[in-house]
Design a protein around this motif. Sequence first.
Motif, PDB file in Angstrom:
ATOM      1  N   ILE A 204       0.843  -1.200   0.000  1.00  0.00           N
ATOM      2  CA  ILE A 204       0.000   0.000   0.000  1.00  0.00           C
ATOM      3  C   ILE A 204       0.878   1.249   0.000  1.00  0.00           C
ATOM      4  O   ILE A 204       0.609   2.214  -0.719  1.00  0.00           O
ATOM      5  CB  ILE A 204      -0.933   0.008   1.221  1.00  0.00           C
ATOM      6  CG1 ILE A 204      -1.929  -1.146   1.133  1.00  0.00           C
ATOM      7  CG2 ILE A 204      -1.686   1.335   1.322  1.00  0.00           C
ATOM      8  CD1 ILE A 204      -2.764  -1.318   2.374  1.00  0.00           C
ATOM      9  N   GLU A 205       1.942   1.207   0.790  1.00  0.00           N
ATOM     10  CA  GLU A 205       2.858   2.348   0.835  1.00  0.00           C
ATOM     11  C   GLU A 205       3.502   2.574  -0.524  1.00  0.00           C
ATOM     12  O   GLU A 205       3.583   3.710  -1.016  1.00  0.00           O
ATOM     13  CB  GLU A 205       3.931   2.113   1.899  1.00  0.00           C
ATOM     14  CG  GLU A 205       4.907   3.277   2.041  1.00  0.00           C
ATOM     15  CD  GLU A 205       5.947   3.032   3.117  1.00  0.00           C
ATOM     16  OE1 GLU A 205       6.764   3.950   3.361  1.00  0.00           O
ATOM     17  OE2 GLU A 205       5.952   1.938   3.707  1.00  0.00           O
ATOM     18  N   GLY A 206       3.957   1.490  -1.154  1.00  0.00           N
ATOM     19  CA  GLY A 206       4.566   1.619  -2.470  1.00  0.00           C
ATOM     20  C   GLY A 206       3.577   2.111  -3.509  1.00  0.00           C
ATOM     21  O   GLY A 206       3.919   2.920  -4.378  1.00  0.00           O
ATOM     22  N   PHE A 207       2.356   1.649  -3.414  1.00  0.00           N
ATOM     23  CA  PHE A 207       1.281   2.065  -4.327  1.00  0.00           C
ATOM     24  C   PHE A 207       1.062   3.572  -4.201  1.00  0.00           C
ATOM     25  O   PHE A 207       0.959   4.292  -5.204  1.00  0.00           O
ATOM     26  CB  PHE A 207       0.008   1.303  -3.957  1.00  0.00           C
ATOM     27  CG  PHE A 207      -1.190   1.590  -4.825  1.00  0.00           C
ATOM     28  CD1 PHE A 207      -1.411   0.890  -6.000  1.00  0.00           C
ATOM     29  CD2 PHE A 207      -2.125   2.548  -4.440  1.00  0.00           C
ATOM     30  CE1 PHE A 207      -2.536   1.136  -6.777  1.00  0.00           C
ATOM     31  CE2 PHE A 207      -3.247   2.803  -5.215  1.00  0.00           C
ATOM     32  CZ  PHE A 207      -3.446   2.092  -6.387  1.00  0.00           C
ATOM     33  N   THR A 208       1.008   4.063  -2.991  1.00  0.00           N
ATOM     34  CA  THR A 208       0.754   5.482  -2.743  1.00  0.00           C
ATOM     35  C   THR A 208       1.939   6.338  -3.195  1.00  0.00           C
ATOM     36  O   THR A 208       1.756   7.386  -3.837  1.00  0.00           O
ATOM     37  CB  THR A 208       0.472   5.724  -1.252  1.00  0.00           C
ATOM     38  OG1 THR A 208      -0.629   4.896  -0.845  1.00  0.00           O
ATOM     39  CG2 THR A 208       0.121   7.178  -0.989  1.00  0.00           C
ATOM     40  N   GLY A 212      -0.543   6.214  -6.650  1.00  0.00           N
ATOM     41  CA  GLY A 212      -1.861   5.609  -6.527  1.00  0.00           C
ATOM     42  C   GLY A 212      -2.665   6.256  -5.413  1.00  0.00           C
ATOM     43  O   GLY A 212      -2.110   6.774  -4.437  1.00  0.00           O
ATOM     44  N   ASN A 213      -3.980   6.229  -5.553  1.00  0.00           N
ATOM     45  CA  ASN A 213      -4.876   6.777  -4.542  1.00  0.00           C
ATOM     46  C   ASN A 213      -4.988   5.779  -3.393  1.00  0.00           C
ATOM     47  O   ASN A 213      -5.407   4.634  -3.602  1.00  0.00           O
ATOM     48  CB  ASN A 213      -6.259   7.020  -5.158  1.00  0.00           C
ATOM     49  CG  ASN A 213      -7.217   7.704  -4.206  1.00  0.00           C
ATOM     50  OD1 ASN A 213      -7.072   7.636  -2.989  1.00  0.00           O
ATOM     51  ND2 ASN A 213      -8.217   8.356  -4.753  1.00  0.00           N
ATOM     52  N   PRO A 214      -4.634   6.176  -2.169  1.00  0.00           N
ATOM     53  CA  PRO A 214      -4.697   5.220  -1.060  1.00  0.00           C
ATOM     54  C   PRO A 214      -6.102   4.678  -0.825  1.00  0.00           C
ATOM     55  O   PRO A 214      -6.264   3.550  -0.358  1.00  0.00           O
ATOM     56  CB  PRO A 214      -4.197   6.033   0.139  1.00  0.00           C
ATOM     57  CG  PRO A 214      -4.294   7.466  -0.270  1.00  0.00           C
ATOM     58  CD  PRO A 214      -4.098   7.481  -1.745  1.00  0.00           C
ATOM     59  N   ALA A 215      -7.131   5.462  -1.154  1.00  0.00           N
ATOM     60  CA  ALA A 215      -8.503   4.983  -0.988  1.00  0.00           C
ATOM     61  C   ALA A 215      -8.777   3.790  -1.903  1.00  0.00           C
ATOM     62  O   ALA A 215      -9.487   2.846  -1.517  1.00  0.00           O
ATOM     63  CB  ALA A 215      -9.491   6.110  -1.276  1.00  0.00           C
ATOM     64  N   THR A 216      -8.213   3.817  -3.108  1.00  0.00           N
ATOM     65  CA  THR A 216      -8.375   2.687  -4.026  1.00  0.00           C
ATOM     66  C   THR A 216      -7.692   1.451  -3.469  1.00  0.00           C
ATOM     67  O   THR A 216      -8.239   0.341  -3.516  1.00  0.00           O
ATOM     68  CB  THR A 216      -7.799   3.028  -5.410  1.00  0.00           C
ATOM     69  OG1 THR A 216      -8.480   4.175  -5.939  1.00  0.00           O
ATOM     70  CG2 THR A 216      -7.943   1.868  -6.379  1.00  0.00           C
ATOM     71  N   ALA A 219      -9.678  -0.010  -0.572  1.00  0.00           N
ATOM     72  CA  ALA A 219     -10.897  -0.679  -1.036  1.00  0.00           C
ATOM     73  C   ALA A 219     -10.581  -2.047  -1.631  1.00  0.00           C
ATOM     74  O   ALA A 219     -11.423  -2.954  -1.592  1.00  0.00           O
ATOM     75  CB  ALA A 219     -11.615   0.188  -2.061  1.00  0.00           C
ATOM     76  N   MET A 220      -9.372  -2.201  -2.176  1.00  0.00           N
ATOM     77  CA  MET A 220      -8.968  -3.488  -2.748  1.00  0.00           C
ATOM     78  C   MET A 220      -8.567  -4.477  -1.677  1.00  0.00           C
ATOM     79  O   MET A 220      -8.949  -5.649  -1.732  1.00  0.00           O
ATOM     80  CB  MET A 220      -7.794  -3.302  -3.720  1.00  0.00           C
ATOM     81  CG  MET A 220      -8.167  -2.775  -5.077  1.00  0.00           C
ATOM     82  SD  MET A 220      -6.786  -2.941  -6.245  1.00  0.00           S
ATOM     83  CE  MET A 220      -5.649  -1.696  -5.624  1.00  0.00           C
ATOM     84  N   ILE A 221      -7.789  -4.032  -0.703  1.00  0.00           N
ATOM     85  CA  ILE A 221      -7.216  -4.993   0.237  1.00  0.00           C
ATOM     86  C   ILE A 221      -8.054  -5.181   1.490  1.00  0.00           C
ATOM     87  O   ILE A 221      -7.820  -6.134   2.240  1.00  0.00           O
ATOM     88  CB  ILE A 221      -5.760  -4.632   0.606  1.00  0.00           C
ATOM     89  CG1 ILE A 221      -5.687  -3.293   1.332  1.00  0.00           C
ATOM     90  CG2 ILE A 221      -4.876  -4.602  -0.635  1.00  0.00           C
ATOM     91  CD1 ILE A 221      -5.751  -3.382   2.815  1.00  0.00           C
ATOM     92  N   GLY A 222      -9.018  -4.298   1.721  1.00  0.00           N
ATOM     93  CA  GLY A 222      -9.877  -4.454   2.875  1.00  0.00           C
ATOM     94  C   GLY A 222     -11.246  -4.969   2.485  1.00  0.00           C
ATOM     95  O   GLY A 222     -11.520  -5.250   1.319  1.00  0.00           O
TER      96      GLY A 222
END
Length: 266
Positions: A204-208, A212-216, A219-222
Amino acid sequence: MTATATPSTTVANLRDLGGAPLAGGRTVRAGLVLRSGQLDRLDVAADPVVAALGLRTIVDFRTDAERADRPDRVPEGARLLVADVLADKVESGEIPAAAQLKHLLADPITAERELGGGRVERLFEQTYRSFVSSGSGKAAYRTLLTALADEESGPLLFHCTAGKDRTGWAATVLLTLLGADEETVMTEYLSVNPAVRQAFAPMIEGFTISGGNPATALAMIGVVPSYLEAALDEVATRYGSMEAYVREGLGVPDTAVAAIRARLTA
């Protein structure tokens, strides 16, 4: 009291459904049915928590590609049952986000293009409905319940990749059949969020960081209530009740349901 997380060093998101409250003051019997994420790191010799479980049956809900990428490490003496929930979707050319979380988290541009702007929530809801309606979904959950009805199955663990979507629906079906109320079922479903977010925190940190939008990502991993509610609505619309879904949709006879209740309730 709900199901409890079991601190394992080699299995992510491991939870014993034992202890979950049921109607009439009963509870799910401990140590017989567990849920988790993928078992590619499982090491019984190095993990006394898992060794003590004495697992005899593993039910793997993942796709062919997921299993090939991260094969289960099955404890000696345990049998592995492959129950690919999403096989029909994959065969049709559609690979749901639930089956490619790591790939999407590693590619923020694709993730935002395909899943941004609230689309991820709608896609997950559609996927949950397919757990109920698709042929492969029905076959997979029939495999689980048939195994649970068998006294020889011993302690059984079911899992997918993150242990939240395909696995979450399996836990919902089972707890509802055993007599858990709606609040207990939803509490169990949502309770995996902390463990899943911790397991995927670096991604998630790398995505952000990569834009990337942390909300996206979240929503994927939770999991959120609307995902589970979509599957429950599909059951209500198609079958009217969970018992009818199990009997008519999954083809699990009432005798097997009675055997599951006898084995798993205390």
